[in-house]
Enzyme design. Structure first.
Site, PDB file in Angstrom:
ATOM      1  CG  ASP A 155      -0.494  30.519  15.957  1.00 15.89           C
ATOM      2  OD1 ASP A 155      -0.430  29.814  16.930  1.00 15.89           O
ATOM      3  OD2 ASP A 155       0.445  31.005  15.196  1.00 15.89           O
TER       4      ASP A 155
ATOM      5  CD1 TRP B 186       3.786  35.265  15.979  1.00 16.11           C
ATOM      6  CD2 TRP B 186       4.911  33.946  14.479  1.00 16.11           C
ATOM      7  NE1 TRP B 186       5.120  34.857  16.276  1.00 16.11           N
ATOM      8  CE2 TRP B 186       5.669  34.040  15.665  1.00 16.11           C
ATOM      9  CE3 TRP B 186       5.214  33.024  13.437  1.00 16.11           C
ATOM     10  CZ2 TRP B 186       6.877  33.804  15.411  1.00 16.11           C
ATOM     11  CZ3 TRP B 186       6.355  32.610  13.392  1.00 16.11           C
ATOM     12  CH2 TRP B 186       7.432  32.859  14.421  1.00 16.11           C
TER      13      TRP B 186
ATOM     14  CE  LYS C  81       7.163  31.245  20.754  1.00 15.28           C
ATOM     15  NZ  LYS C  81       6.139  31.158  19.509  1.00 15.28           N
TER      16      LYS C  81
END
Ligand SMILES: *Cc1c(COP(=O)(O)O)cnc(C)c1O
Length: 360
Positions: A157, A88, A181
């Site tokens: 993030d 990511w 999530k």
């Protein structure tokens, strides 16, 4: 998703709060929906302890859209610093390079397939911001400390660790998370941004209206139709978190779960965790079997592949889902997000132990 939340939503499916409508049928500008989004924001502010000089935005496009929105909105001098801790981070870096003049990767753990979080000294320099991926969902690592960046805004993030434990929001200029999530079904991305970082004039020419923080901030996340049902579900999950001790309560629950699993892995001669101690995620636990340490021959690799596939198949038959590892790490990965109970983790470990004995 916590089962209580799903049950509550099921009971309100046809009639939410006596309105005679499902949330799916409400107009986002109606008096029926307004209290839903307002309460959702109020609870997130409370459980995350978000100061009043930060805006909370409910956006779309996933965390992946933030990879572009962040440089587009935070660009001032044109230089940003990123720490590369896995997949990511790499995607965020690739997007930033499109809009910034310079992107410095100031640290990376790529040398050891991202199994640890680099230790970085205080960041200095003429950077517009420093970006980190706080929990690395695929690699199973998490920052055990918040890096010092002085006056340089720190951007993180937190897609796969939001509200898994307390986090000091004041240490960050911007936090973002795709909600799917830990907070809600897919469809909403949360952005928590310090107000002074929202630009009056867009630094990047021709930035689409939908990619401007100012537009969403000024319109209370209602510039266009927000994902109403997802926001409603997120509100319910947040209230569940609050009722279960808030961020501290989640940390206690998550540490108990993660300790149980890592302890088992560290004491097993059949399995081992891939993430280094000190950098381990509370949410995502990748692990390999002893068949992964082999001579690299085709035969040995085929044997490992077969064992992993057997594990995943037999786990599913025992109602233990989504255990296939990411191809970049291999093996298995247990994602034990907030809603997962300690009983769920104990059931996993019991299965793992049985499997180890049968395949030793
Ligand atoms: C899942 C994930 C993403 C991607 O999120 P989308 O909402 O699917 O764009 C980004 N970063 C991290 C850390 C993730 O876990």
């Amino acid at each position: 998703m916590p089962e209580e939340v799903l049950k509550e939503a099921a009971a309100e499916m046809l009639d939410c709060n006596g309105t005679g409508q499902s949330v799916m049928e409400m107009s986002h500008r109606s008096s029926a929906f307004e209290p839903i989004i307002e309460e959702c924001e109020a609870v997130i502010r409370e459980v995350m302890n978000i100061p009043s000089n930060y805006k909370v935005l409910f956006l779309q496009g996933g965390a992946s859209t933030q990879f572009a929105m962040i440089p587009m909105n935070l660009k001032r001098k044109g230089k940003a610093a990123y720490v590369n801790t896995g997949v990511w981070s790499k995607k965020a870096i690739a997007e930033a390079k499109k809009y910034m003049d310079t992107v410095d990767v100031i640290a990376t753990s790529e040398d050891k397939n991202f199994c640890y979080i680099p230790k970085i000294e205080k960041v200095t320099g003429d950077y517009d911001y420093v970006h980190i991926t706080f929990n690395n969902t695929i690699m199973g690592t998490k920052w055990g400390y918040i890096p010092e960046t002085g006056d340089i805004p720190l951007v993180a993030d937190i897609s796969s660790c939001i509200l898994s434990e307390p986090l000091d929001v004041t240490k960050f200029g911007l936090l973002y998370a795709g909600a799917q999530k830990n907070l809600a079904p897919a469809g909403v991305t949360l952005v928590i941004i310090r107000e002074d970082l929202i630009p009056e004039e867009m630094p990047v020419a021709n930035t689409p209206t939908m990619l401007q923080y100012k537009v969403h901030a000024e319109n209370g996340s209602m510039y266009n139709t927000p994902p109403c049902y997802t926001i409603y579900m997120m509100g319910k999950v947040l209230k569940w978190i609050k009722a279960n001790g808030g961020a501290e309560g989640m940390a206690k629950r998550n540490n108990e779960k993660a300790d149980y699993l890592y302890n088992y892995l560290d004491n097993s001669d059949f399995y081992h965790a891939t993430a280094e101690k000190g950098s381990r995620s509370l949410m995502n636990v990748p692990f390999l079997t002893k068949y992964s340490t082999n001579d690299g021959s085709e035969e040995a690799k085929a044997k490992e592949k077969a064992i992993n596939a057997k594990f995943v198949k037999e786990a599913e038959a025992a109602d233990l889902m989504n255990l296939k590892g990411h191809r970049l790490v291999g093996g298995m990965r247990a994602s034990i997000y907030n809603a997962m109970s300690i009983e769920g983790v104990k059931a996993l470990v019991a299965f793992m132990d049985k499997f180890a004995k049968e395949n030793a």
